[in-house]
Design a protein around this motif. Sequence first.
Motif, mmCIF file in Angstrom:
data_model
loop_
_atom_site.group_PDB
_atom_site.id
_atom_site.type_symbol
_atom_site.label_atom_id
_atom_site.label_comp_id
_atom_site.label_asym_id
_atom_site.label_seq_id
_atom_site.Cartn_x
_atom_site.Cartn_y
_atom_site.Cartn_z
ATOM 1 N N ALA A 149 40.298 -28.933 -30.000
ATOM 2 C CA ALA A 149 39.005 -28.238 -29.991
ATOM 3 C C ALA A 149 38.675 -27.729 -28.594
ATOM 4 O O ALA A 149 38.217 -26.594 -28.418
ATOM 5 C CB ALA A 149 37.906 -29.181 -30.488
ATOM 6 N N ARG A 150 38.923 -28.553 -27.573
ATOM 7 C CA ARG A 150 38.632 -28.146 -26.198
ATOM 8 C C ARG A 150 39.403 -26.891 -25.815
ATOM 9 O O ARG A 150 38.840 -25.950 -25.229
ATOM 10 C CB ARG A 150 38.996 -29.280 -25.235
ATOM 11 N N LYS A 151 40.677 -26.840 -26.154
ATOM 12 C CA LYS A 151 41.506 -25.679 -25.811
ATOM 13 C C LYS A 151 41.022 -24.425 -26.542
ATOM 14 O O LYS A 151 40.925 -23.343 -25.949
ATOM 15 C CB LYS A 151 42.968 -25.962 -26.165
ATOM 16 N N LEU A 185 33.749 -24.470 -15.707
ATOM 17 C CA LEU A 185 32.727 -25.507 -15.844
ATOM 18 C C LEU A 185 32.715 -26.067 -17.267
ATOM 19 O O LEU A 185 32.512 -27.269 -17.479
ATOM 20 C CB LEU A 185 31.353 -24.924 -15.492
ATOM 21 N N LEU A 186 32.953 -25.204 -18.243
ATOM 22 C CA LEU A 186 33.031 -25.625 -19.644
ATOM 23 C C LEU A 186 34.137 -26.659 -19.834
ATOM 24 O O LEU A 186 33.931 -27.707 -20.464
ATOM 25 C CB LEU A 186 33.286 -24.402 -20.524
ATOM 26 N N ALA A 187 35.321 -26.370 -19.284
ATOM 27 C CA ALA A 187 36.446 -27.302 -19.400
ATOM 28 C C ALA A 187 36.122 -28.631 -18.727
ATOM 29 O O ALA A 187 36.464 -29.705 -19.235
ATOM 30 C CB ALA A 187 37.693 -26.676 -18.782
ATOM 31 N N GLU A 188 35.442 -28.562 -17.587
ATOM 32 C CA GLU A 188 35.039 -29.782 -16.890
ATOM 33 C C GLU A 188 34.101 -30.621 -17.755
ATOM 34 O O GLU A 188 34.258 -31.839 -17.881
ATOM 35 C CB GLU A 188 34.344 -29.426 -15.579
ATOM 36 N N GLY A 189 33.119 -29.983 -18.366
ATOM 37 C CA GLY A 189 32.143 -30.714 -19.164
ATOM 38 C C GLY A 189 32.720 -31.308 -20.430
ATOM 39 O O GLY A 189 32.313 -32.401 -20.855
ATOM 40 N N MET A 190 33.672 -30.608 -21.058
ATOM 41 C CA MET A 190 34.258 -31.105 -22.308
ATOM 42 C C MET A 190 35.284 -32.201 -22.077
ATOM 43 O O MET A 190 35.626 -32.927 -23.016
ATOM 44 C CB MET A 190 34.900 -29.956 -23.084
ATOM 45 N N ASN A 192 36.648 -34.206 -36.412
ATOM 46 C CA ASN A 192 37.895 -33.464 -36.624
ATOM 47 C C ASN A 192 37.746 -32.256 -37.556
ATOM 48 O O ASN A 192 38.758 -31.696 -37.997
ATOM 49 C CB ASN A 192 39.020 -34.371 -37.161
ATOM 50 N N SER A 193 36.537 -31.845 -37.863
ATOM 51 C CA SER A 193 36.313 -30.703 -38.749
ATOM 52 C C SER A 193 36.061 -29.429 -37.943
ATOM 53 O O SER A 193 35.771 -29.472 -36.743
ATOM 54 C CB SER A 193 35.109 -30.968 -39.662
ATOM 55 N N LEU A 194 36.159 -28.293 -38.635
ATOM 56 C CA LEU A 194 35.823 -27.016 -37.999
ATOM 57 C C LEU A 194 34.367 -27.015 -37.562
ATOM 58 O O LEU A 194 34.027 -26.490 -36.493
ATOM 59 C CB LEU A 194 36.079 -25.864 -38.981
ATOM 60 N N ASP A 195 33.507 -27.616 -38.367
ATOM 61 C CA ASP A 195 32.090 -27.684 -38.009
ATOM 62 C C ASP A 195 31.902 -28.470 -36.711
ATOM 63 O O ASP A 195 31.058 -28.121 -35.887
ATOM 64 C CB ASP A 195 31.303 -28.337 -39.148
ATOM 65 N N ALA A 196 32.707 -29.513 -36.521
ATOM 66 C CA ALA A 196 32.615 -30.308 -35.289
ATOM 67 C C ALA A 196 33.076 -29.497 -34.084
ATOM 68 O O ALA A 196 32.517 -29.633 -32.987
ATOM 69 C CB ALA A 196 33.449 -31.579 -35.420
ATOM 70 N N VAL A 197 34.093 -28.649 -34.273
ATOM 71 C CA VAL A 197 34.544 -27.780 -33.188
ATOM 72 C C VAL A 197 33.418 -26.828 -32.801
ATOM 73 O O VAL A 197 33.103 -26.640 -31.620
ATOM 74 C CB VAL A 197 35.801 -26.985 -33.605
ATOM 75 N N SER A 198 32.775 -26.240 -33.818
ATOM 76 C CA SER A 198 31.670 -25.317 -33.577
ATOM 77 C C SER A 198 30.499 -26.020 -32.905
ATOM 78 O O SER A 198 29.852 -25.478 -32.000
ATOM 79 C CB SER A 198 31.231 -24.693 -34.911
ATOM 80 N N THR A 199 30.221 -27.256 -33.337
ATOM 81 C CA THR A 199 29.137 -28.032 -32.733
ATOM 82 C C THR A 199 29.422 -28.333 -31.266
ATOM 83 O O THR A 199 28.512 -28.323 -30.427
ATOM 84 C CB THR A 199 28.919 -29.352 -33.507
ATOM 85 N N THR A 200 30.688 -28.566 -30.937
ATOM 86 C CA THR A 200 31.054 -28.801 -29.536
ATOM 87 C C THR A 200 30.709 -27.585 -28.688
ATOM 88 O O THR A 200 30.106 -27.701 -27.612
ATOM 89 C CB THR A 200 32.556 -29.110 -29.411
ATOM 90 N N ALA A 201 31.097 -26.397 -29.175
ATOM 91 C CA ALA A 201 30.778 -25.161 -28.447
ATOM 92 C C ALA A 201 29.271 -24.983 -28.325
ATOM 93 O O ALA A 201 28.757 -24.564 -27.283
ATOM 94 C CB ALA A 201 31.397 -23.962 -29.167
#
Length: 481
Positions: A349-351, A367-372, A411-420
Amino acid sequence: RRLAGAGLVLVLAACLAATGALAQYKPDPSAPRADIPKSSQWNASHIFADEAAWEAEMAAIGADIPKLEAFKGRLGESAATMLDAQNATFETMKRLYKLYVYAQVLYDVNQGDAHSRQMQGRVAAIMPAFGEATSWMQPELLEIDPAVIRNFMAEDKELAVYDYYFEELWRQKANTLSSPEERLMALTGNMRSTPGDAHESLLGVDMKFPDITNAKGEKIPVTVSGWSALRSSEDETVRGQARDAFFGTLRGYENTFSVLLDGAVKSHIMTKDARNYETCLDAALSPDNISPNAYRMLISTVRENLPRTMHKYVDLRRKVLGTPGPLTFPNLYNAMIEGVEPEYSYDEARKIIVEGLKPLGKEYTTLLAEGMDPSNGWIDVYPNEDKRSGAYSNGVLAKDIHPYVLHNFDNSLDAVSTTAHEMGHALHSVFSSRNQPPVYAGYTTFLAEVASTCNEALLTNHLLAEADDVDVKLMLLNQRL
């Protein structure tokens, strides 16, 4: 710091092992906090080294808050005195935030822990003392001729930073009370937070949901953090059982919820009446200088467009799923095309997010990569038992430390979107605090979701551009809708 060659190899090996462990970790909302990989947890020690340091600051600020009253009756003396009073007030507020966020960071990942809850409560108990010690300030500023304050700002550039603060103060003069009345309002703060605190404790800790059974006969725990995964399961039986277990349990507490909601409403009414607003809506919007007409316009615009957006989508979903009759809850969140959505590890997800947000520039994505990266202590990644549900970013310490982002990555697509999404909030706070003085570094709730939803849109654009399979594109478009 310099490391010997062998030491460097050991450090790199440890980092790779931690990354590998996260890639293999399967999120479990019912897991005890002790079972969550340390490498995926946020770091409270970035705020205070330990609880002893927190206790020392608690004692220090308890002694310093009464000192703010030394400025009482003196704000009109000079530009220097007025500036000192403003700076001292905001500095004390920042120290209180640090105390509160430290306790919050401990409590929100384990709401069953009475000690961290007590710590949070102790900070909340200090807030009225701070409110009482500064309750006279705005009434006193309003008693000073605005021309005097403008002259002070003209002679002192540092005080001139507060120009917008003073303009807003004058705008709300009719709703600012006398010093004794403002003191009483400050003293009610803790009491008025009780409905929300009780709701959080009831839902996050005390309420237990019955287990459900999947097609293999395996028991699945139902939790608030794991709810979104259950409602979107590809197994319709699981979705139906989850609905009954979740909403059936909530319905058993409907009288308690209604009393808590009534308490929140009464708090709004008290504010309206005490501050002489015409409506509760005016009282809620006025501090952010938002017109009630703008608020109502947004609602009416949504309502007018529901037939060609939400209603159209629900009808399309019903047809694609082949559902006879109205669409019921168990078929609202599941994938319309089964077996297409992959699982995403948090590292993946981070990548993906860094790639998707490249249009925002190198400074932003660095900065985004640092925070994640969990090793930097910003983010608490996975769900666990008694952890606060959902996700948030607390950015009040963004300038001096960093934001704190709570997540329940599954591990869901929704979780990836929530991370962003949450990193949009976090970086909004970072850039705002870097470019604004402390008095203006915060942002209103009315504007808060702009940065976060922009990130989600950019991410989906990227995923759509990269997808080379029709079903994957349809999945992404459905997720966007």
